[in-house]
Design an enzyme around this catalytic site. Structure first.
Site, short mmCIF file in Angstrom:
data_model
loop_
_atom_site.label_atom_id
_atom_site.label_comp_id
_atom_site.label_asym_id
_atom_site.label_seq_id
_atom_site.Cartn_x
_atom_site.Cartn_y
_atom_site.Cartn_z
N ASP A 67 0.77 -0.98 0.02
CA ASP A 67 -0.06 0.03 0.17
C ASP A 67 0.75 1.23 0.20
O ASP A 67 2.15 1.27 0.20
CB ASP A 67 -0.97 0.01 1.24
N ASP A 136 -7.50 -2.64 13.82
CA ASP A 136 -8.70 -3.30 13.43
C ASP A 136 -8.79 -4.24 12.76
O ASP A 136 -9.86 -4.81 12.01
CB ASP A 136 -9.62 -1.94 12.94
N HIS A 138 -7.07 -5.12 9.97
CA HIS A 138 -6.88 -5.06 8.37
C HIS A 138 -5.32 -5.75 7.97
O HIS A 138 -4.55 -5.77 8.81
CB HIS A 138 -6.82 -3.49 7.96
N GLU A 143 -9.75 -2.12 5.30
CA GLU A 143 -10.41 -1.75 6.58
C GLU A 143 -11.61 -2.47 6.66
O GLU A 143 -11.94 -3.14 5.53
CB GLU A 143 -10.80 -0.09 6.30
C1 GLP Z 1 -0.35 -0.04 8.56
C2 GLP Z 1 -0.13 -1.04 7.15
C3 GLP Z 1 -0.29 -2.38 7.48
C4 GLP Z 1 0.41 -2.93 8.84
C5 GLP Z 1 -0.21 -1.97 9.88
C6 GLP Z 1 0.46 -2.58 11.31
O1 GLP Z 1 -1.63 0.22 8.90
N1 GLP Z 1 -0.90 -0.47 6.24
O2 GLP Z 1 0.24 -3.08 6.43
O3 GLP Z 1 0.24 -4.21 9.07
O4 GLP Z 1 0.13 -0.79 9.62
O5 GLP Z 1 1.63 -1.68 11.64
P1 GLP Z 1 2.38 -1.65 13.20
O6 GLP Z 1 3.30 -2.99 12.70
O7 GLP Z 1 2.91 -0.33 13.12
O8 GLP Z 1 1.33 -2.11 14.03
#
Ligand code: GLP
Length: 263
Positions: A67, A136, A138, A143
């Site tokens: 993304d 959440d 995802h 989402e």
């Molecule tokens: C973002 C990314 C996800 C990732 C998530 C969790 O939202 N788009 O791909 O899994 O962060 O991140 P963290 O490792 O900072 O909890």
């Protein structure tokens, strides 16, 4: 789905990096799906270490990130382009033309999403998709209520995601984009293998829902239960709410395929 519990965050990160390295060594033209977020930083540190200390070679790999934020230029310190440059691309030998992320500045975002899918198909699809999980539930930026067959597209971020990721924007909500381009759940499920890494007690509840709960678009990571080759690597803290943890531990301690990683 296979859940592997490691005692610490460091051990979970190390195992994830070892599995990626093993795959890259086996198939030099490897297509690696990449993820961002704080959890992945240790994985990229470990891959960079293996590149310099153990000659792990990415020269013929392609990478595709899950993304990118909409409206954030690639050179911005807040972009996922910059995150990847800082944590991985500047430290290993992935060819710059083979390191792909969606362009969140594209004038026609729908065309950009179609093009991104086309690029993945052109190289034969993603061999291994690395994933984290959002608060959440995802994966990527899929989402809640994202269609489980969705493709790469633009998606509005939830308040929970904005709150979780504002730390990467210096804590300034005004700097945070409200939309992102993300691979769809359907796109992710087409990867030949999926590897989700989840650490820390703040993820314990959502991890249990994703892995042992019903498959639902309210927790898009739960769609990974449909994937025939999905490994979920977690630390003890993230595993706290899993009902089957004794069984998952038994698998790691007894199945021959895990013997090389038990030491
Ligand atoms: C973002 C990314 C996800 C990732 C998530 C969790 O939202 N788009 O791909 O899994 O962060 O991140 P963290 O490792 O900072 O909890």
């Amino acid at each position: 789905m296979e859940v592997i519990i490691r005692p610490t965050k460091q051990a979970a990160i190390k195992l994830a990096a070892q599995l990626i390295a093993k795959s890259v060594r086996r198939k030099p033209h490897f297509v690696l799906g990449l993820a961002t977020g704080a959890t992945m930083e240790g994985v990229y540190d470990e891959l960079a270490r293996m590149h310099s200390a153990e000659k792990l070679d990415f020269s013929r790999c392609h990478t595709f990130n899950l993304d990118e934020y909409v409206g954030v230029p690639p050179e911005s310190p807040f972009s996922y382009h910059e995150y990847m440059r800082k944590h991985l691309f500047s430290r290993v030998n992935i060819h710059p033309l083979c390191a792909h992320l969606p362009n969140g500045m594209a004038p026609d975002l729908a065309a950009e999403c179609r093009h991104y899918e086309h690029l993945m198909r052109e190289v034969g699809g993603v061999d291994l998709q690395l994933l984290g999980i959002g608060r959440d539930g995802h994966i990527g930026f899929n989402e809640p209520l994202s269609a489980l067959r969705s493709r790469t597209r633009e998606k509005a971020l939830t308040p929970s995601t904005l709150a979780a990721n504002v730390k990467f924007f210096g804590g300034d909500m005004d700097k945070m984009p409200r939309r992102a381009i993300t691979m769809g759940v359907g796109t992710i499920l087409e990867a030949h293998n999926c590897l989700m890494l989840v650490t820390g007690d703040s993820k314990a509840d959502i991890l249990a829902r994703a892995v042992e709960g019903p498959i639902t678009s309210m927790v898009t990571a739960s769609a990974l239960q449909l994937h025939p080759h999905c490994q979920v690597i977690v630390d003890e803290e993230a595993a706290a709410n899993l009902q089957g943890k004794d069984y998952y531990r038994w698998i790691f301690e007894n199945e021959p395929e895990w013997a090389p990683y038990r030491a």
